[in-house]
Design an enzyme around this catalytic site. Structure first.
Site, short mmCIF file in Angstrom:
data_model
loop_
_atom_site.label_atom_id
_atom_site.label_comp_id
_atom_site.label_asym_id
_atom_site.label_seq_id
_atom_site.Cartn_x
_atom_site.Cartn_y
_atom_site.Cartn_z
CD GLN A 46 -3.40 0.65 1.84
OE1 GLN A 46 -3.31 -0.59 2.29
NE2 GLN A 46 -4.10 1.33 2.34
CB SER B 241 1.82 -4.85 3.69
OG SER B 241 0.68 -5.17 4.64
CG LEU B 242 -1.17 -4.77 -0.53
CD1 LEU B 242 -1.49 -5.23 -1.92
CD2 LEU B 242 -1.82 -3.40 -0.44
NE ARG C 215 -3.90 -7.98 4.58
CZ ARG C 215 -2.88 -6.95 4.28
NH1 ARG C 215 -3.24 -6.09 3.59
NH2 ARG C 215 -1.69 -7.00 5.02
CG HIS D 125 1.24 -4.49 9.21
ND1 HIS D 125 1.25 -5.83 9.02
CD2 HIS D 125 1.19 -3.71 7.96
CE1 HIS D 125 1.01 -5.98 7.63
NE2 HIS D 125 1.12 -4.64 7.08
CD GLN E 134 0.96 -9.68 5.54
OE1 GLN E 134 -0.65 -9.24 5.65
NE2 GLN E 134 1.28 -9.66 4.45
#
Length: 312
Positions: free
Chosen positions: A9, A94-95, A119, A203, A252
């Protein structure tokens, strides 16, 4: 050895994927399939904006994945590049880990899009707007960032979210704690502290409701065999066991993205070339972690053709 990397992101921008879709049938097919899976004209939002809407977590996450996978599809289907022969590992920030898993065959494209839509929504809903925040600490390593976060917490959540590279660590938590961290960061030794324009504190433990939502969603999804192992954000190690990968995707959501360690560990495994698909964000981080590594960013049809020629 070579690793394919997928951005996270913050790499979204209005117009993303538009030129590539015009030049590649395989890329267009990816965008159309994502639109169909989501029942949403996401490709138009990517192409035309508005930026505020594209930036929303529930749109940005599937959009960034769709852009990366459009590049990947053009490379593999039209450039005749076989992932298992071209790369030893995949990894995503991440994503981007979902993009990496989709590329490696753990999830099909429609499933990946739906998981990321969920998500994004779950992360957005986990913490009311204005109650959480994130900040980038520049000129700070992991140890210093942890000291700053601990000093700023004062009973609230303030923790390291992304260990990006030796000079950039991102912290996440309650807005009051992040504000305090920004105030004290310089006097504690960081060069700068910058509040990030995000809509939720990713996170960190405040994301637990989103982790629960992902655990439920992932329990219904079959994780396929991977063509190549993925270096997971949570462990910074190569993983290819389907059940382990499912559990790590849940962890995660609240866990730290161990990107610096992942890149270092890939380097120690023998990776000397890193190819970022669909962005130009991770490449500079890799160079700060492994200055001697070869880094390539692949975004345009010209980039794809050049890489396909080089790998052939």
């Amino acid at each position: 050895m070579r690793a394919f990397l997928f951005p996270g992101q913050g790499s979204q921008a209005v117009g993303m994927g538009d030129a590539l879709a015009g030049a590649s049938r395989a890329a267009r097919d990816v965008l159309e399939e994502v639109d169909e899976a989501l029942g949403q004209n996401l490709s138009r939002l990517m192409r035309e904006g508005p930026e505020d809407e594209l930036k929303l977590t529930e749109n940005a996450q599937p959009a960034i994945m769709a852009n990366s996978m459009a590049v990947f599809a053009a490379l593999t289907k039209e450039g005749s590049v076989d992932l298992a022969k071209a790369a030893n590992f995949v990894a995503g920030h991440s994503l981007g880990e979902y993009s990496a898993l989709c590329a490696a065959g753990a999830f099909d494209l429609s499933t990946t899009a739906k998981l990321l839509k969920l998500r994004g929504q779950a992360m957005q809903q986990a913490v009311p707007v204005g109650q959480g925040a994130m900040a980038a600490l520049l000129g700070a390593d992991l140890e210093l960032a942890r000291r700053i976060a601990d000093a700023a917490a004062q009973g609230e959540v303030c923790t390291v979210a992304n260990d990006n590279d030796p000079s950039q660590v991102v912290i996440s938590g309650h807005k009051g704690a992040i504000d305090r961290a920004i105030e004290i960061a310089k006097e504690m030794g960081a060069k700068r502290a910058i509040a990030l324009p995000v809509s939720a504190p990713f996170h960190c433990p405040l994301m637990q409701p989103a982790a629960d939502a992902m655990q439920d969603a992932l329990s219904y999804v079959v994780v396929g065999d991977l063509a190549v192992p993925v270096f997971a954000n949570v462990t910074a190690q190569a993983e290819n066991d389907p059940d382990t990968i499912r559990n790590l995707l849940v962890e995660q959501v609240t866990g730290m993205v161990r990107w610096r360690e992942s890149v270092l560990n890939m380097g120690e495994t023998g990776v000397v070339e890193f190819v970022e698909l669909g962005g130009k964000v991770l490449g500079p981080m890799v160079k700060r972690i492994l200055p001697d590594a070869k880094v390539t960013s692949v975004v345009s049809i010209e980039d794809i053709e050049a890489l396909a020629k080089e790998i052939a």
